[in-house]
Design an enzyme around this catalytic site. Structure first.
Site, PDB file in Angstrom:
ATOM      1  N   HIS A   1       0.869  -1.181   0.000  1.00  0.00           N
ATOM      2  CA  HIS A   1       0.000   0.000   0.000  1.00  0.00           C
ATOM      3  C   HIS A   1       0.901   1.224   0.000  1.00  0.00           C
ATOM      4  CE1 HIS A   1      -3.722   2.244   0.749  1.00  0.00           C
ATOM      5  NE2 HIS A   1      -2.873   3.103   1.292  1.00  0.00           N
ATOM      6  N   CYS A   2       0.743   2.074  -1.007  1.00  0.00           N
ATOM      7  CA  CYS A   2       1.645   3.222  -1.147  1.00  0.00           C
ATOM      8  C   CYS A   2       0.947   4.501  -0.673  1.00  0.00           C
ATOM      9  CB  CYS A   2       2.074   3.360  -2.606  1.00  0.00           C
ATOM     10  SG  CYS A   2       3.218   4.727  -2.847  1.00  0.00           S
ATOM     11  N   PRO A   3       1.414   5.116   0.429  1.00  0.00           N
ATOM     12  CA  PRO A   3       0.774   6.355   0.884  1.00  0.00           C
ATOM     13  C   PRO A   3       0.996   7.517  -0.082  1.00  0.00           C
ATOM     14  CG  PRO A   3       2.684   5.832   2.247  1.00  0.00           C
ATOM     15  CD  PRO A   3       2.499   4.686   1.312  1.00  0.00           C
TER      16      PRO A   3
ATOM     17  N   ASN B   1      -1.732   7.044  -2.282  1.00  0.00           N
ATOM     18  CA  ASN B   1      -2.985   6.828  -1.547  1.00  0.00           C
ATOM     19  C   ASN B   1      -3.777   5.689  -2.212  1.00  0.00           C
ATOM     20  OD1 ASN B   1      -4.768   7.256   0.509  1.00  0.00           O
ATOM     21  ND2 ASN B   1      -5.972   8.783  -0.617  1.00  0.00           N
TER      22      ASN B   1
END
Ligand SMILES: [Zn+2]
Ligand SMILES: [Zn+2]
Length: 414
Positions: free
Chosen positions: A241-243, A246
């Site tokens: 999951h890449c912040p 998002n």
């Protein structure tokens, strides 16, 4: 140190004493009642006397029993010795066993275990972390857009005029073509990576090839699918999951994510190399501002110098950091692994090595084939049209069924 068996014996001894006290208590009461009956029958005294005698006998019996109890109990003061310790440890063990029983009765059933209890206990913490990350995702995406825009604005306002004014024509053409190509590629891939769904297992179809069932979604999980606690759903071929996006990086946006990282790194390197001379000039000029007497300040010049300083520092540091991440993903893609699978495979390699066996990744089709599969290259021209130019084509697989053929050497037509 006393063993647990000895403590248990001592505890049983205490229980025996307690039973004796109860028996004595009962015996005393019986004797009192019998004596009282005899007195009544013999003397025929008044009710008042009979009542007072009965009470007296009872209170006497109680006093005796209490005194006996005190004798049985460990002594205070000087009695903080062996007996006292045993009594406390017995009580403690009793409390401990009750607590364990209570704890087990709270969570125990045939489908749960202590992991489930821990999960439940930490659920609020997970919830906070997931929600904070979700909100931070919005902040990070805004930050990426803001910083990229600021870099582009600085280049258009301060770097490009210098290039146009001082460089020869062929260099100007090179800078215009290269700079704008990188800008288009970065913007396109970032937009696609953030807005494209990574892919989820179909919830309406039950009969899909799956390796397990997701505990949280209660749906079949195909191979390479993992649950993302931030998105709260299962993701096909989940990488992470890449912040900064998002969004989850999965089957349908993995290519966009990797291309964004690669082109952003190239863009940062390009900007930092192109503005190196300007940065050195600006750095020298800013140093002169702090000399005494300081030279007369021109607002537009000061702004230009500080902006170039900001541009160079930002692009250089992002280039190094993102370059490291891109390199790591190059290694993973070459091995046919995702970030999640890297951890799983590492454990599997260790486990099989202990058994004297070798692990083989079923999704590794050879270095070049892995790259072809990622970029969807089916013919030579695709290297240009699908890798070097913006392209919205979908991956060849559906993300549910995977080809795990070990013998395949070249899955593509070329
Ligand atoms: Zn799930
Ligand atoms: Zn996610």
């Amino acid at each position: 140190m006393e063993t647990s068996v000895a403590v248990k014996h001592r505890y049983e001894e205490l229980l025996f004493f307690a039973a004796c006290v109860c028996n004595c208590w009962g015996l005393c009461l019986c004797v009192c009642v019998c004596l009282e009956g005899r007195t009544c029958r013999r003397g025929g005294g008044g009710g008042m006397r009979m009542g007072s005698s009965w009470r007296w006998q009872l209170s006497r019996a109680m006093r005796l029993a209490l005194r006996w109890c005190r004798l049985c109990r460990p002594q205070r003061g000087g009695g903080r010795g062996w007996g006292s310790k045993l009594w406390i440890s017995g009580k403690f063990l009793e409390l401990w066993s009750y607590s364990k029983l209570l704890l087990k009765s709270l969570y125990f059933n045939s489908l749960s275990n202590s992991d489930t209890l821990l999960d439940c206990a930490f659920e609020p913490v997970y919830w906070i972390v997931d929600n904070v990350t979700r909100w931070f995702g919005v902040v990070f995406v805004s930050l990426v857009i803001l910083l990229t825009t600021s870099v582009v604005v600085i280049i258009y306002l301060f770097v490009l005029p210098t290039i146009l004014g001082t460089y020869p024509v062929y260099w100007i053409i090179w800078h215009l073509c290269c700079g704008h190509w990188l800008l288009v590629m970065v913007v396109f891939h970032y937009y696609k990576a953030t807005t494209t769904s990574p892919g989820h297992p179909p919830k309406d179809k039950v009969h899909i090839p799956s390796v397990s069932v997701c505990k949280k979604c209660i749906t079949p999980k195909p191979a390479r699918t993992h649950h993302c606690s931030i998105c709260n759903t299962c993701v096909l071929k989940m990488d992470h999951h890449c912040p900064w996006l998002n969004n989850c990086v999965g089957h349908f946006n993995h290519r966009y994510f990797f291309s964004f990282c690669a082109y952003m790194t190239l863009g940062c390197i390009y900007c930092s190399i192109s503005s190196r001379d300007l940065f050195l000039d600006a750095y020298g000029a800013i140093e002169r501002y702090y000399q005494t007497p300081s030279p007369p300040e021109d607002l537009s010049e000061t702004t230009s110098h500080k902006s170039i300083l900001f541009l160079w520092v930002l692009t250089s540091s992002v280039g190094v950091a993102l370059g490291g991440l891109t390199l790591w993903h190059v290694i993973l893609i070459s091995r046919g692994e995702t970030s999640v699978e890297r951890h799983i495979n590492r454990k599997e390699i260790r486990r099989l090595r202990e058994k004297g066996k070798a692990f083989r990744n079923p999704y590794h089709h050879g270095r070049m084939n892995n790259w072809k599969l990622l970029f969807g290259v089916e013919k030579r021209s695709h290297w240009f049209t699908r890798v070097l130019l913006p392209s919205s084509h979908l991956p060849n697989e559906d993300g549910i069924i995977w080809d795990c053929n070990f013998n395949r050497t070249d899955p593509m037509a070329i």
